[in-house]
Scaffold this motif. Structure first.
Motif, PDB file in Angstrom:
ATOM      1  N   GLY A  63       0.599  -1.210   0.089  1.00 16.56           N
ATOM      2  CA  GLY A  63       0.029  -0.054   0.090  1.00 16.56           C
ATOM      3  C   GLY A  63       0.937   1.215  -0.139  1.00 16.56           C
ATOM      4  O   GLY A  63       1.738   1.364  -0.747  1.00 16.56           O
ATOM      5  N   ARG A  64       0.406   2.276   0.906  1.00 19.17           N
ATOM      6  CA  ARG A  64       1.065   3.610   0.988  1.00 19.17           C
ATOM      7  C   ARG A  64       2.549   3.406   1.256  1.00 19.17           C
ATOM      8  O   ARG A  64       3.286   4.270   0.733  1.00 19.17           O
ATOM      9  CB  ARG A  64       0.368   4.361   1.934  1.00 19.17           C
ATOM     10  CG  ARG A  64      -0.965   4.731   1.495  1.00 19.17           C
ATOM     11  CD  ARG A  64      -1.789   5.696   2.270  1.00 19.17           C
ATOM     12  NE  ARG A  64      -3.018   6.153   1.875  1.00 19.17           N
ATOM     13  CZ  ARG A  64      -3.411   6.820   0.814  1.00 19.17           C
ATOM     14  NH1 ARG A  64      -2.097   7.433   0.218  1.00 19.17           N
ATOM     15  NH2 ARG A  64      -4.614   6.869   0.547  1.00 19.17           N
ATOM     16  N   ALA A 107       4.237   2.949  -1.842  1.00 18.86           N
ATOM     17  CA  ALA A 107       4.067   3.982  -2.713  1.00 18.86           C
ATOM     18  C   ALA A 107       5.459   4.920  -2.352  1.00 18.86           C
ATOM     19  O   ALA A 107       5.939   5.485  -3.214  1.00 18.86           O
ATOM     20  CB  ALA A 107       2.768   4.917  -2.590  1.00 18.86           C
ATOM     21  N   ARG A 108       5.505   5.054  -0.821  1.00 18.06           N
ATOM     22  CA  ARG A 108       6.763   5.759  -0.750  1.00 18.06           C
ATOM     23  C   ARG A 108       8.125   5.183  -1.106  1.00 18.06           C
ATOM     24  O   ARG A 108       8.851   5.921  -1.566  1.00 18.06           O
ATOM     25  CB  ARG A 108       6.968   5.627   0.902  1.00 18.06           C
ATOM     26  CG  ARG A 108       5.703   6.947   1.488  1.00 18.06           C
ATOM     27  CD  ARG A 108       5.968   6.960   2.947  1.00 18.06           C
ATOM     28  NE  ARG A 108       5.980   5.970   3.848  1.00 18.06           N
ATOM     29  CZ  ARG A 108       4.857   5.674   4.400  1.00 18.06           C
ATOM     30  NH1 ARG A 108       3.819   6.199   4.375  1.00 18.06           N
ATOM     31  NH2 ARG A 108       4.877   4.549   5.343  1.00 18.06           N
ATOM     32  N   VAL A 139      -2.618   3.011  -5.411  1.00  9.48           N
ATOM     33  CA  VAL A 139      -1.840   3.729  -4.670  1.00  9.48           C
ATOM     34  C   VAL A 139      -0.234   3.623  -5.184  1.00  9.48           C
ATOM     35  O   VAL A 139       0.366   4.688  -5.306  1.00  9.48           O
ATOM     36  CB  VAL A 139      -1.906   3.581  -3.149  1.00  9.48           C
ATOM     37  CG1 VAL A 139      -1.328   2.176  -2.715  1.00  9.48           C
ATOM     38  CG2 VAL A 139      -1.128   4.661  -2.489  1.00  9.48           C
TER      39      VAL A 139
END
Length: 291
Positions: free
Chosen positions: A108-109, A112-113, A145
């Protein structure tokens, strides 16, 4: 990298050697199954090439190579080969290696980072997804994402499609479900991210026609021809490569399961037109990678 000096660019090579000294439970059996499927004795003996050995092999042949690990930690339990480590070695061999990375969409996020950091700090050019191994449909909104980060960073998304040797012949297919890798699911991704370059890896069997249709219909979708010896390509796949998709087909071997030597030798036997061969072997990849 001086692309003028290369005879080809292989768009699909694997960084197989894991970063941990002791391989995870089941990993050797997984690789042995792959080796049996592809008749690759090195894999059967556990003698998979390191990234440095891969660079040396491709340098000797003057073939550039897109290289990546596969992050499928959630579904397989195998610890991934560090994206940073692969990118670092690729940077040390930048005359021949082009770094891609892999991030399980389940991250997830946090994933994305990682996408943004890998592109900005490590020069990563694209990201490999393996829906069968990672256990997700590419058009699942939970993966968006990651795609948003990839698109915003100007990177490429490469998706495994169809059935190849992964899990083949192992009990229950090692828990891998083929349904996730039907390329029609990537049609949604191409609609929702029209400016993100997308590569469908492999001839997408048994959904070859779906893969060809998506690549023909969506301007941002390409196909890499890896994972199969060209002598086994379906006739329709060869016809499209020779005609309406000649500027969207990419040479890919699937190293180390299939060597470029084997792939290129068989490629010469399938009737690809002389004027199309340079496009498939190098120029399409060069344009897509902006080399």
């Amino acid at each position: 990298m001086n692309a003028d000096e290369l005879v080809a660019i292989d768009f699909h090579t694997h960084a197989e050697e894991p970063c941990n000294p002791a391989r995870d439970d089941g990993y050797n059996e997984f690789q042995a199954g792959m080796a049996a499927y592809f008749k690759n004795p090195a894999g059967a003996e556990g003698m998979l090439p390191t990234v440095e050995q891969t660079a040396a092999y491709f340098r000797e042949r003057r073939i550039g190579a897109v290289i990546f690990p596969v992050d499928a930690e959630r579904e397989t339990g195998f610890r991934r080969y560090s994206n940073e480590e692969v990118a670092r070695i690729a940077a040390e061999n930048s005359d021949i290696l082009i770094p891609f990375a892999s991030i399980d969409p389940a991250k997830g996020r946090m994933g994305a980072r990682e996408v943004r950091r890998l592109v900005r700090d490590f020069g990563v050019k694209g990201f490999k997804f393996h829906p069968t191994m990672q256990g997700f449909f590419p058009n699942d909104r939970s993966a968006y994402v990651l795609y948003e980060a990839i698109a915003e960073e100007g990177a490429i998304a490469l998706f495994h499609t169809g059935q190849t040797g992964v899990g083949s012949g192992l009990r229950g297919g090692m828990g891998m479900r083929l349904k996730y890798s039907n390329p029609i699911h990537i049609d949604d991704v191409a609609v929702d991210f029209p400016d993100m370059p997308i590569v469908l890896a492999h001839p997408s069997f048994p959904w070859t026609e779906e893969g060809l249709a998506v690549a023909q219909h969506k301007p941002n979708v390409y196909i890499d021809m890896s994972g199969w010896s060209p002598k086994y390509f379906p006739p329709l796949f060869v016809k499209y490569a020779n005609t309406i998709l000649k500027k969207k087909m990419l040479f890919g071997s699937d190293w180390p399961a299939i060597t470029p030597d084997r792939w290129l030798a068989d490629f010469e036997t399938i009737g690809i037109r002389d004027e199309v061969k340079p496009l498939i072997l190098k120029e399409n990849a060069r344009r897509l990678l902006k080399i």
